[in-house]
Design a protein around this motif. Structure first.
Motif, short mmCIF file in Angstrom:
data_model
loop_
_atom_site.label_atom_id
_atom_site.label_comp_id
_atom_site.label_asym_id
_atom_site.label_seq_id
_atom_site.Cartn_x
_atom_site.Cartn_y
_atom_site.Cartn_z
N ILE A 150 0.83 -1.20 0.00
CA ILE A 150 0.00 0.00 0.00
C ILE A 150 0.87 1.25 0.00
N ARG A 151 1.93 1.23 0.78
CA ARG A 151 2.83 2.39 0.83
C ARG A 151 3.45 2.64 -0.54
N ARG A 152 3.88 1.58 -1.21
CA ARG A 152 4.47 1.75 -2.54
C ARG A 152 3.46 2.31 -3.52
N ALA A 153 2.22 1.81 -3.41
CA ALA A 153 1.18 2.31 -4.32
C ALA A 153 0.91 3.79 -4.07
N ARG A 154 0.84 4.15 -2.78
CA ARG A 154 0.54 5.56 -2.46
C ARG A 154 1.74 6.46 -2.75
N ASP A 155 2.94 5.98 -2.42
CA ASP A 155 4.13 6.78 -2.71
C ASP A 155 4.31 6.96 -4.21
N GLY A 156 3.83 5.97 -4.96
CA GLY A 156 3.88 6.09 -6.40
C GLY A 156 2.79 6.98 -6.94
N LYS A 157 2.07 7.65 -6.05
CA LYS A 157 1.02 8.60 -6.40
C LYS A 157 -0.05 7.95 -7.27
N LEU A 158 -0.47 6.72 -6.86
CA LEU A 158 -1.51 6.04 -7.60
C LEU A 158 -2.79 6.86 -7.57
N LEU A 159 -3.20 7.28 -6.38
CA LEU A 159 -4.28 8.25 -6.25
C LEU A 159 -3.61 9.57 -5.93
N THR A 160 -3.44 10.39 -6.92
CA THR A 160 -2.51 11.49 -6.81
C THR A 160 -3.07 12.68 -6.06
N VAL A 161 -4.18 13.18 -6.54
CA VAL A 161 -4.73 14.44 -6.03
C VAL A 161 -6.24 14.29 -5.86
N PRO A 162 -6.80 14.76 -4.75
CA PRO A 162 -8.25 14.68 -4.59
C PRO A 162 -8.96 15.74 -5.43
N TYR A 163 -10.19 15.45 -5.81
CA TYR A 163 -11.04 16.47 -6.39
C TYR A 163 -11.42 17.47 -5.30
N PRO A 164 -11.71 18.72 -5.66
CA PRO A 164 -12.04 19.72 -4.64
C PRO A 164 -13.38 19.49 -3.95
N TRP A 165 -14.24 18.64 -4.53
CA TRP A 165 -15.59 18.47 -3.98
C TRP A 165 -15.81 17.02 -3.56
N MET A 175 -7.90 11.72 -8.61
CA MET A 175 -7.27 11.80 -9.93
C MET A 175 -6.00 10.97 -9.94
N CYS A 176 -5.90 10.09 -10.92
CA CYS A 176 -4.78 9.16 -10.99
C CYS A 176 -3.73 9.61 -11.98
N ASN A 177 -2.55 9.05 -11.83
CA ASN A 177 -1.51 9.26 -12.84
C ASN A 177 -2.02 8.86 -14.21
N GLY A 178 -1.68 9.65 -15.21
CA GLY A 178 -2.05 9.30 -16.57
C GLY A 178 -3.42 9.74 -16.99
N GLU A 179 -4.19 10.38 -16.10
CA GLU A 179 -5.54 10.80 -16.44
C GLU A 179 -5.56 12.22 -17.03
N PHE A 180 -6.53 12.44 -17.91
CA PHE A 180 -6.75 13.75 -18.51
C PHE A 180 -8.18 14.16 -18.18
N ILE A 181 -8.31 15.22 -17.36
CA ILE A 181 -9.62 15.73 -16.95
C ILE A 181 -9.85 17.06 -17.66
N PHE A 182 -11.01 17.20 -18.28
CA PHE A 182 -11.26 18.37 -19.12
C PHE A 182 -12.55 19.07 -18.70
N TYR A 183 -12.45 20.38 -18.42
CA TYR A 183 -13.61 21.22 -18.12
C TYR A 183 -13.88 22.14 -19.31
N TYR A 184 -15.14 22.26 -19.68
CA TYR A 184 -15.45 23.24 -20.73
C TYR A 184 -16.71 24.01 -20.34
#
Length: 455
Positions: A150-165, A175-184
Motif C-alpha cells: 500500500i505504501r508503494r502504491a501511495r508513494d507512487g502517487k496512484l491516487l494522486t490528487v483529490p477532487y475539490p468536492w 485523480m490518478c496518474n495518466g488521467e486527462f480531466i477536461f472542463y469546458y
C-alpha cells in the motif's frame, strides 16, 4: 513458509481430524474447501462432509484410507494438535493469497491503475476477515507485506490528487496518474477559478510534490493573490477593490506571505508565437521533466496547438487531446485542462468549440481521449456553478457549487444542476412564452425570488 508443501499440511490436518473423531472441529475451526486449496485435499474434505451430513458422524480412518491411499501416511496416532495444523494451513493459504493479490495489483498498476489500490484495499479486508475467528491473525502475520504494498502504491502517487468536492472525490476515488480531466464552459463561467481550486487541493493534500500551471491569463503575482484569497476565504472582489476589513486583510496577508514563500505551485507563462498559438509539447515536456509535478493544469487549451503539421480547428483539437493524454500517461501525472465552449471572434480562429460542446462530445474527436469530461455553467445572479461530469470509469450525478470567489466553492443543495443550467441566460435569453420562460417563472416563485431576478 514458501518451501512448505500446502498439500502436506492439508492432508496432515484431515488425517488428524479423522483420528480424533471430533465431528464439530470442521465448523469450529472454519475448515473449508477454499482454505485447503489443493484439489486432492478438497476431494477428501468433500467426502468427509458428505458422510457427516448423511450419518451424523465422521467416517472411520480405515474407511477413508481405503478410498484415498494418499491419506494413509497422515493417519497417525500421534501428531500435531488440530489447532496448530489449522494455523499452519491458514498461514500457507494466506501467504499464497497475498502473493496472488500482489501479482494482480502489479498487473492492474500497468493496465488499469485507477483500480489497483482499490482492489488491494478490498483484498486486505477480505483476507483479514478470513484469517481467523477474531480477524487479527492476518494483520499480525502478513501486515508488513501488505503495508509495504500500500505504501508503494501511495508513494507512487496512484491516487494522486483529490477532487475539490466530496461528491466527485467519492465517485472517482481521486485523480490518478495518466488521467486527462477536461472542463469546458462559456467565457466567464468560473473555469479558471475551478482550475485554481484544483491547484489549492493539490497544495493542501501534498507536502512535497509540485503543481505546474500553464497559462497566459495571469501573472505570478496574480496567481499568488488568487490562491491566497482561496486559502484565507476572503472575497476576491474586495481584494481587487481594496475593501477588505482589518480582520480579512490580516488573514489574506498571512496567507499571501506563507504561500509566496512556498514554491510548490509553479506558473509557466504561455505566449502566442506571433499569430499562432504555442505548441503544447514543446513547452510542457521540459517543465514536467524539470519539476516532476503531482498535477499539471492547462489554462486554456485554446492557447495551444498540437505538434506536427498545420491543421484546421477541429483536427488541431483532436490531435491536441491525444497528445495531452499521451503526455499524462508517459510522465505519470494527471492533467487538468479547461477551455471555453464558445470564443468566436476572440481567439484568432483556433481552439474554438460550439456552445453545446459538440466538437468535444463523448465519442467525438477529443473527448474520447479524456478520462473525465465536465461541463461548466454559471449563473451570476444565483451565485452558483453547475458541473455535469461524464467519465469513463466512474459515474457521478451533477453537482452545484456555491460560487463567490474566493469566499465559497462548496457544494450546495440550494439549487439543482438542472435549475442552474436552465435558469442561466447565457445562451442568449428565453423568448416570452417559451418553455424556458415558464420554467424560470416557476423557479422564481419556488425560491421566493423577485420576478426577473434570474435574467
Amino acid at each position: 513458509m514458501a518451501d512448505e508443501s500446502p498439500i502436506h499440511w492439508q492432508l496432515a490436518l484431515l488425517g488428524r481430524i479423522l483420528v480424533e473423531g471430533d465431528a464439530q472441529v470442521i465448523q469450529r475451526e472454519g475448515i473449508t474447501l477454499e482454505l485447503l486449496g489443493a484439489p486432492e485435499a478438497q476431494i477428501i474434505l468433500s467426502a468427509i462432509q458428505d458422510y457427516l451430513a448423511e450419518y451424523g458422524q465422521l467416517p472411520s480412518p480405515s474407511y477413508l484410507r481405503g478410498l484415498y491411499p494418499e491419506l494413509k501416511p497422515y493417519i497417525l496416532k500421534h501428531g500435531d494438535p488440530i489447532p496448530a495444523l489449522v494455523e499452519r494451513v491458514r498461514n500457507i493459504y494466506l501467504y499464497n493469497a497475498v502473493q496472488d493479490t500482489l501479482e494482480e495489483t502489479g498487473r492492474l498498476l500497468v493496465e488499469r491503475p485507477k483500480k489497483a489500490l482499490r482492489y488491494l484495499t478490498q483484498e486486505v479486508g477480505r483476507l483479514t476477515a478470513k484469517s481467523t475467528r477474531n480477524g487479527d491473525y492476518f494483520l499480525g502475520s502478513h501486515a508488513q507485506t501488505i503495508k509495504d504494498a500500500i505504501r508503494r502504491a501511495r508513494d507512487g502517487k496512484l491516487l494522486t490528487v483529490p477532487y475539490p468536492w466530496p461528491s466527485l472525490q467519492r465517485s472517482s476515488g481521486g485523480m490518478c496518474n495518466g488521467e486527462f480531466i477536461f472542463y469546458y464552459g462559456r467565457p466567464k463561467s468560473g473555469k479558471t477559478w475551478i482550475l485554481l481550486l484544483h491547484a489549492v487541493s493539490a497544495y493542501l493534500a501534498r507536502t512535497k510534490e509540485m503543481v505546474v500551471v500553464f497559462t497566459n491569463e495571469m501573472g505570478t503575482a496574480q496567481l499568488h493573490e488568487r490562491v491566497a484569497a482561496i486559502l484565507s476565504g476572503v472575497s476576491w472582489d474586495h481584494v481587487v477593490r481594496r475593501t477588505l476589513t482589518k480582520t480579512e486583510q490580516s488573514l489574506y496577508e498571512a496567507a499571501l506571505d506563507d504561500f509566496t514563500k512556498d514554491d510548490r505551485i509553479v506558473l509557466v507563462p504561455v505566449d502566442d508565437e506571433g499569430d499562432e498559438p504555442a505548441v503544447l509539447l514543446d513547452i510542457a515536456i521540459p517543465k514536467i521533466q524539470e519539476y516532476s509535478p503531482s498535477l499539471v493544469l492547462l489554462d486554456s487549451l485554446y492557447l495551444f496547438k498540437a505538434r506536427g503539421r498545420n491543421r484546421n480547428r477541429f483536427e488541431n483539437f483532436d490531435a491536441l487531446t491525444k497528445q495531452i493524454k499521451r503526455l499524462a500517461r508517459n510522465y505519470h501525472v494527471p492533467i487538468v485542462g479547461i477551455s471555453a465552449a464558445s470564443r468566436s471572434g476572440q481567439d484568432k480562429g483556433h481552439g474554438t468549440m460550439r456552445s453545446d460542446g459538440g466538437d468535444v462530445s463523448f465519442g467525438d474527436a477529443g473527448a474520447r481521449d479524456c478520462d473525465a469530461f465536465i461541463r461548466v455553467e454559471m449563473d451570476e445572479k444565483l451565485e452558483a456553478i453547475a458541473l455535469k461530469p461524464k467519465a469513463r470509469e466512474w459515474r457521478s450525478a451533477p453537482l452545484v457549487i456555491s460560487f463567490r470567489p474566493a469566499v465559497s466553492f462548496d457544494e450546495t443543495s440550494k439549487y439543482t444542476a438542472d435549475e442552474v443550467f436552465q435558469v442561466s441566460t447565457k445562451h442568449g435569453g428565453a423568448k416570452k412564452g417559451s418553455q424556458q420562460e415558464v420554467f424560470r417563472r416557476s423557479f422564481e416563485r419556488r425560491h421566493s425570488l423577485p420576478a426577473g431576478t434570474s435574467k
